[in-house]
Design a protein around this motif. Structure first.
Motif, mmCIF file in Angstrom:
data_model
loop_
_atom_site.group_PDB
_atom_site.id
_atom_site.type_symbol
_atom_site.label_atom_id
_atom_site.label_comp_id
_atom_site.label_asym_id
_atom_site.label_seq_id
_atom_site.Cartn_x
_atom_site.Cartn_y
_atom_site.Cartn_z
ATOM 1 N N GLN A 127 36.846 -17.935 27.609
ATOM 2 C CA GLN A 127 36.656 -19.041 29.012
ATOM 3 C C GLN A 127 36.447 -20.746 27.934
ATOM 4 N N PRO A 159 25.396 -16.536 29.136
ATOM 5 C CA PRO A 159 25.856 -16.012 29.309
ATOM 6 C C PRO A 159 27.272 -15.192 28.421
ATOM 7 N N ARG A 164 29.430 -11.971 29.500
ATOM 8 C CA ARG A 164 29.205 -12.391 30.930
ATOM 9 C C ARG A 164 30.083 -13.674 31.352
ATOM 10 N N ALA A 165 30.771 -13.317 32.284
ATOM 11 C CA ALA A 165 31.802 -14.212 32.527
ATOM 12 C C ALA A 165 31.960 -14.452 34.339
ATOM 13 N N GLU A 166 31.363 -13.827 34.998
ATOM 14 C CA GLU A 166 31.177 -14.037 36.431
ATOM 15 C C GLU A 166 30.805 -15.462 36.713
ATOM 16 N N GLY A 167 31.210 -15.977 37.626
ATOM 17 C CA GLY A 167 30.717 -17.200 38.343
ATOM 18 C C GLY A 167 31.720 -18.486 37.654
ATOM 19 N N TRP A 168 32.586 -17.821 36.137
ATOM 20 C CA TRP A 168 32.356 -19.490 35.582
ATOM 21 C C TRP A 168 34.053 -19.543 35.811
ATOM 22 N N GLU A 170 37.896 -21.109 36.985
ATOM 23 C CA GLU A 170 38.813 -20.894 36.202
ATOM 24 C C GLU A 170 39.304 -21.466 35.657
#
Length: 180
Positions: A127, A159, A164-168, A170
């Motif tokens: 990311q 994270p 854990r990339a949830e919510g990062w 785009e």
């Protein structure tokens, strides 16, 4: 015996271009011009000195409990295409762009974070992140609350470092993600 913070800002590889002769000669012998030989020698010198820091941390039995962050500023300086001079193109990972340009090669920088036992070895983050994300990340790893009354500009990378990339968010403007 107590927590410590060490900020070691290298100017290399940057002006003034200065490096011990042994590093310079190694790259001159490979056929590089003076500027490029000096820059590559500076990079190798950084590598060697970072190795010395890691060895000292291990010698003092601090390596396992020390958060180490290595990063730099923007991409390498290179002359504009077609510029006259004794310059050679520098390695830029096959990316387009150079220092002061907005292409990936001008803005992408290395970021290595080492914290044995707290970050899995070999973790790769794809990311997009920025330097402003380091302060909240350091605070979290150190278990320290933000001293700021206002919200911080950056986001915690913890994270991402644990997969854990949830919510990062785009990447903006259709940019592709890259390895950090």
């Amino acid at each position: 015996q107590r927590p410590f913070f060490c900020y070691l800002p290298y100017n290399a590889p940057h002006h003034p271009l200065q490096v011990p002769p042994s590093y310079f000669e190694k790259y001159k012998q490979r056929g590089f011009d003076d500027r490029t030989a000096c820059v590559y020698g500076m990079v190798e010198n950084i590598d060697d000195n970072l190795g010395r820091i890691l060895a000292k941390l291990d010698e003092l039995h601090l390596g396992e409990d020390t958060l180490l962050i290595f990063t730099s500023d923007n991409g390498p300086w290179m002359p504009a295409p077609g510029a006259k001079g004794p310059w050679q193109p520098r390695y830029n990972g096959g990316m387009r762009g150079r220092k002061a340009e907005v292409d990936e090669g001008g803005v992408r920088v290395p970021l290595f974070i080492r914290f044995p036992g707290r970050i899995p070895a070999g973790a790769t983050v794809t990311q997009i992140a920025a330097h402003v994300d380091l302060f909240p990340t350091i605070l979290e790893f150190c278990g320290v609350r933000s001293p700021m009354a206002q919200p911080l500009d950056g986001r915690r990378l913890v994270p991402l470092l644990h997969g854990r990339a949830e919510g990062w968010p785009e990447p903006p403007l259709g940019l592709e993600a890259w390895t950090m």
